[in-house]
Structures are given as C-alpha cells and as structure tokens.
Design an enzyme around this catalytic site. Sequence first.
Site, PDB file in Angstrom:
ATOM      1  N   ASP A 198       0.867  -1.175   0.000  1.00  0.00           N
ATOM      2  CA  ASP A 198       0.000   0.000   0.000  1.00  0.00           C
ATOM      3  C   ASP A 198       0.905   1.227   0.000  1.00  0.00           C
ATOM      4  O   ASP A 198       1.800   1.339   0.843  1.00  0.00           O
ATOM      5  CB  ASP A 198      -0.868  -0.009   1.264  1.00  0.00           C
ATOM      6  CG  ASP A 198      -2.264   0.473   0.989  1.00  0.00           C
ATOM      7  OD1 ASP A 198      -2.387   1.565   0.420  1.00  0.00           O
ATOM      8  OD2 ASP A 198      -3.223  -0.236   1.344  1.00  0.00           O
TER       9      ASP A 198
ATOM     10  N   HIS B 150     -11.093  -2.932   3.338  1.00  0.00           N
ATOM     11  CA  HIS B 150     -11.072  -2.586   4.757  1.00  0.00           C
ATOM     12  C   HIS B 150     -11.863  -1.312   5.057  1.00  0.00           C
ATOM     13  O   HIS B 150     -11.896  -0.877   6.205  1.00  0.00           O
ATOM     14  CB  HIS B 150      -9.617  -2.405   5.182  1.00  0.00           C
ATOM     15  CG  HIS B 150      -8.971  -1.285   4.417  1.00  0.00           C
ATOM     16  ND1 HIS B 150      -8.708  -1.359   3.068  1.00  0.00           N
ATOM     17  CD2 HIS B 150      -8.587  -0.054   4.804  1.00  0.00           C
ATOM     18  CE1 HIS B 150      -8.185  -0.225   2.667  1.00  0.00           C
ATOM     19  NE2 HIS B 150      -8.090   0.594   3.707  1.00  0.00           N
ATOM     20  N   ASP B 151     -12.461  -0.690   4.045  1.00  0.00           N
ATOM     21  CA  ASP B 151     -13.197   0.558   4.248  1.00  0.00           C
ATOM     22  C   ASP B 151     -14.699   0.401   4.106  1.00  0.00           C
ATOM     23  O   ASP B 151     -15.424   1.400   4.123  1.00  0.00           O
ATOM     24  CB  ASP B 151     -12.750   1.608   3.213  1.00  0.00           C
ATOM     25  CG  ASP B 151     -11.334   2.098   3.456  1.00  0.00           C
ATOM     26  OD1 ASP B 151     -10.889   2.073   4.609  1.00  0.00           O
ATOM     27  OD2 ASP B 151     -10.684   2.503   2.478  1.00  0.00           O
TER      28      ASP B 151
ATOM     29  N   ASP C 111      -2.973   4.723  -2.373  1.00  0.00           N
ATOM     30  CA  ASP C 111      -4.044   5.263  -1.533  1.00  0.00           C
ATOM     31  C   ASP C 111      -4.516   6.641  -2.028  1.00  0.00           C
ATOM     32  O   ASP C 111      -3.681   7.528  -2.273  1.00  0.00           O
ATOM     33  CB  ASP C 111      -3.485   5.389  -0.105  1.00  0.00           C
ATOM     34  CG  ASP C 111      -4.544   5.699   0.921  1.00  0.00           C
ATOM     35  OD1 ASP C 111      -5.397   4.846   1.170  1.00  0.00           O
ATOM     36  OD2 ASP C 111      -4.499   6.816   1.491  1.00  0.00           O
TER      37      ASP C 111
ATOM     38  N   GLU D 144      -6.307   3.834  -5.880  1.00  0.00           N
ATOM     39  CA  GLU D 144      -7.615   4.021  -5.239  1.00  0.00           C
ATOM     40  C   GLU D 144      -8.058   5.431  -5.627  1.00  0.00           C
ATOM     41  O   GLU D 144      -7.374   6.402  -5.299  1.00  0.00           O
ATOM     42  CB  GLU D 144      -7.486   3.895  -3.724  1.00  0.00           C
ATOM     43  CG  GLU D 144      -8.850   3.940  -3.051  1.00  0.00           C
ATOM     44  CD  GLU D 144      -8.827   4.508  -1.638  1.00  0.00           C
ATOM     45  OE1 GLU D 144      -9.760   4.217  -0.887  1.00  0.00           O
ATOM     46  OE2 GLU D 144      -7.889   5.264  -1.297  1.00  0.00           O
TER      47      GLU D 144
END
Length: 630
Positions: A179, A404-405, A275, A333
């Site tokens: 990430d 995870h969000d 990210d 993302e």
Amino acid sequence: MLTKKSRIKDVYANPIGRDIINRMLLQMNINRKAVTNPIVGNLKIMVLPKLLKNQLDEGFVDTLLTLLNTEDETVRSTDEIIPREWWKEAVFYQIYPRSFKDSNGDGIGDLQGIISKLDYIKELGIDAIWLSPIYDSPNDDNGYDIRDYHKIMSDFGTMEDFDKLLTEIHNRGMRLIMDLVVNHTSDEHKWYQQAIHEPDSKYGDYYIFKPQPNNWTSFFSGSAWNYVEERNQYALHLFSKKQMDLNWENEALRHEIHDMVKWWLEKGVDGFRLDVINYISKRKGLPDGNKSIGKLMGYYGVEHYFYGPSLHDYLHELKEKVFMPYNAFSVGETPGAGMEMSKLLTADYRKELDMVFSFDHLETPGHTRYDDYQYDLNYLKSCMVNWMENYGNHCQPSLFYENHDNPRMISKINANQKYRYVLGKLLAVIQLTLRGTPFIYQGQELGMINQCFKTISEIRDVESLNLYDELCNTMKEEEAFSKILTGSRDHARTPMQWSGEQYAGFSTVKPWIMMDEDYKSCNAKLQLQDENSILRFFQKLIALRKEYKVIYYGNVIVSNKKVKDLFTYYRKDENEALYIEINLSTTNKKRTKHPKGRLLLSNYTEDILSSKDRLSFLRPYEANIWAIYP
Ligand code: NOJ
C-alpha cells in the site's frame, strides 16, 4: 472551450462532464435520462441546476466549467486485441494485517502470522497479495498515517520478517503489492516535524500551509485544517487530524517519494496500491468549495482536488521514472472518479496507472455508506454491464465489493442468514467470471458478514468515532450509534475467522477489536472440511477461471439486459464459450433460455437437472456457469 452558453449535450460529451453529471445524478437518485434526452441535451448548461431539482446553485456551473476545461481528451476507442499482462489474469487477495493472524500473542495480527497462512492463500488459488500498510505509524488511522516509510510497524514485526514474507510469497509463485500512502503522512513523520519547526528549511514547503483556512472539510469530520502554532498558519489534512496532506507541487518532495518507492522496488516488491491517489493535486490558490456540491456530497472542497490540474502529470512522472524501470504494477484508489476519468487514468498508451478502484457500484443511487437500506443487485448488474461494454480494450476493470473501508457486501444485500452463503457464492460468480481483475478481501471467501457491535466503546475506527461525536451534537446517542453501525469500516476489520476455537484461532488473547460469536459456525477450518462450503466454492471458481482462459480476455455479451432480476452473459472467444446465468432475487425466476452445454459450477449443490421445474426456473439467488459450444 465550454462556456455557460454551451449545451448540456456538449458537456455530457466531455469525459469529465459526463462523469461529474453522472455522479451528481447518482447522489440525487435522478435517472440519467433526465439529462440525456435530446430535448434536454439542446438546453444551455445554465439550466442544469434547475433541472437537478434546484439542489445545486449557480456556482456549480462555474465549478463544472473549470473542471471541464482542464480536460478535453477522450480515450481512443478500439477493438484492438487486449495486450496480455500478468495482472489481467491474476486474482488478488487483500490482507488487512492487523486482523489477519497474530503469531506472538498480543492480540494484533503480524507478518509472521501472514507467513503462517501463505499456504492457505496459495491453495485458494491466489496469484498476488495486496498488503494494507505495514509501515511504522502511530496508528491514528491503522497505518494509513505513516511515520517512517522505511520501517516496519513494531506491532507487525521487523524488516527481517518483511524480507522473509516477501521471499515466502515469491517462493510460492505469488506476487506482493504494497500500500503506497503518499497523499499524506502522519504528523509525526520527520518531514512534517521539520516543516513546522524549521519552516525555512526545504521541508517547509513539503506540506500544505495557509494563513487562513478555507471551507474544506475533512473526510473524517470537521474542518480539514489544523492550526499550527509554530508557524501561525493552518495545515491541510483531508483525513484525520494526524494525517497531513503533502504538497506534490514541490519537486523535491516528489523526488523523495520516488526514491522511497524505488527503495521498496529494489527489495523486490511487485507493485503498489496507491491510496487516494487522485487527491494529490490541489487547485492553485485552494479556493473555497462550492456550497451546493459540498452539501450534496457531504464534503466541502472535493471538486478542487479529486481530479486536480496536475494529477496526470504527477502520475505519468511516477510511472516513467519509477514504475516502468522495475516493471511494477500499480492500482490506484480513486474515490469519486467515474468511468471516463478512470479511462484517462489507466489507458495503456497514456502510461499513468495500470488500473483503478472506482467505487460507484458500492452504494445504490441516492445512498451513502452510512444509510441503512437494502442494496439492490439490479444496480450492480447495471454498473457491471456499463463497465463491460464501455471501458474499452485499453483499460482493465477492477472487480471488487469489499475492502477494509466498507461493511461486508452480503450484509448490505440481504441480512437473512438463510441466503448468506448462496449469496456470497453468487457475488463470487460475478466477480470471477466478468472481464477484469478480481480483488478478494480477507474473509470474503468465508462469507463473513457484519459484526454485532453493541456499544460505541467497541468501535475502533477513527472515521466512525469522529462521525459519532459529530452526530451526537444533533441526535441522541443511540441514534448516532445506530447510524455509525450501518457504515462503520470496523465491520471489515474484525479478526479473520480461522477456526471455532476461542478468538477464532486468530490469536491466543483478546484481539485488539471485538468479535462476536459468528466464528463458531463460520470459519476456515470448518469450511475446508466441507466440499460445499463457500470457501471450497471460491477455490473451485478460481480454478475454473484459470482453466477457461476466455474469462481473461474474451468478449462479454450480455443478454436479457432489460429483464429485472436476471443477469445473464456469455464469455466468448474463438476457442471457448461460457454462459453465466444469475437470479438476482429471492424468488424463483423464470429462465428465458435453457442453456445447452455442461454445467460447470453452481451455487446450489443439489443437481440442477434433477427436477423438471429446475429446467424452467432459477432458484433464489441461483448462479450457474455453463460451458457451451463456441
Ligand atoms: C483510503 C484508505 O483505504 C483508508 O483506509 C484511509 O483511511 C484513507 N485512504 C486515508 O489514508
């Protein structure tokens, strides 16, 4: 150049215009036809706010025009053959390290824990792992607030553990992507510390400071600005108060980031998930956000950075200077980016990103993550059809529902336990048989669902906690808690359910976050012993995907497009053909065609051909994959 006098159809023809208008319509739950019909198309753009039920003000048109006039390129449409790439054929698996497997009995997942489960991941059929952040961090946002890019978070282990993990992943023929969080760092990062203590040093300009704040709000509630006493200025943080936005306009900062990324690539990692990468370029002068857009979206200022003026340049630079020499893979993302922007960010010949995560399919029109509603699978169908038919051969779609969000997808669609696994398998069929790269989130393969958090003290996520505090100003605590519960990211962050033992085989002590009793009946150990489990289904489906290569690059031909509750499509090339038929509802659905061929996989375990009725109906949420004659 588009002006206030331009027609709505011209705006809609512009890639950015189309994405923005579609996004607004989605948010307001207005059908696209409201702007695409020819009569409306000929109207001037000035009337748009009126058309959109007066929810937008005049300033919206100016904002829209500013954005539109920065981009007039469209991605070439083509029927050329899709170039082959390993990441177009791979199935990815996302690990949230804190919640995956604890090896040292402190209740927190770690790198050695991951190493101990690599065989499990390999047996699932996974080709590449995306690891959420493992860098040194004070953990305000569970590692998305990085203090030192070159160090491993002590909760997770050491750099030796990391090297071992990478070797073990490669030994199994899998790849690893990290990430990359470079829109912001922790306020404890040495760059930030130097920026505030030595404003005249080169670090003084590494972050975004302003004498007075503007009206931008943070995604984690409240103003996006912290007052910095040392400089008597305000510093920007789009996320938590401890996640300070970096100033990408500063060339030296960009070079530091490039060097850091190269350092990881030298170690042998295979790529990155970037990210909120579409937020890195902010509009010059940092103007106030438009109020009507802010109100509608829930955040003020987004239009000035979600597709900023230098975004393409920064990404191109990163790709050419850093990723290309290492042949590294990148998936960005990109919240808020619609299909046209995604094309411009990923078309292969433009050399920016390989893929993006776009999020428009995760909530149905008019809803946000914190709304309590039942997700209609027909919407998922419409999104998928759109991407399959219009994304083009220069771009590769990503296929995912969870990370995870986001709360668990099964819970969003239907919380009735009776459908839990059949539904989880249905989702898997869509995800693994369309064209695109699937990303499976840990626990999705077990059919994990939202957890029963009982009090706010059980919530760990900074976003939920801040929102709770904010909501408590205007509503009762119970109401605020129930709102939090609907959308909390913690649903996806509870420990991986390895077995029915205490703490689900995740740890030997109480985990860092609560878990309810679900693991007793839903866990990997039990499911590995059950041929019909969802875990086994995922294994079979991934194996099938590797066997029928038509899934990678073949055409997607959708039939029954207008038939509600029925999602049917062919995957075809000159050698192979598959037919996929899915009932999106909880009632029997009449088949429009009975496939001739061989049933390869079904989410119903009884023999589909055993009863006569079965020939004409699909059962609730039934999903079948057939091999037919090409
Ligand atoms: C997106 C990440 O996925 C999320 O977990 C994080 O809170 C924000 N970006 C900020 O880094």
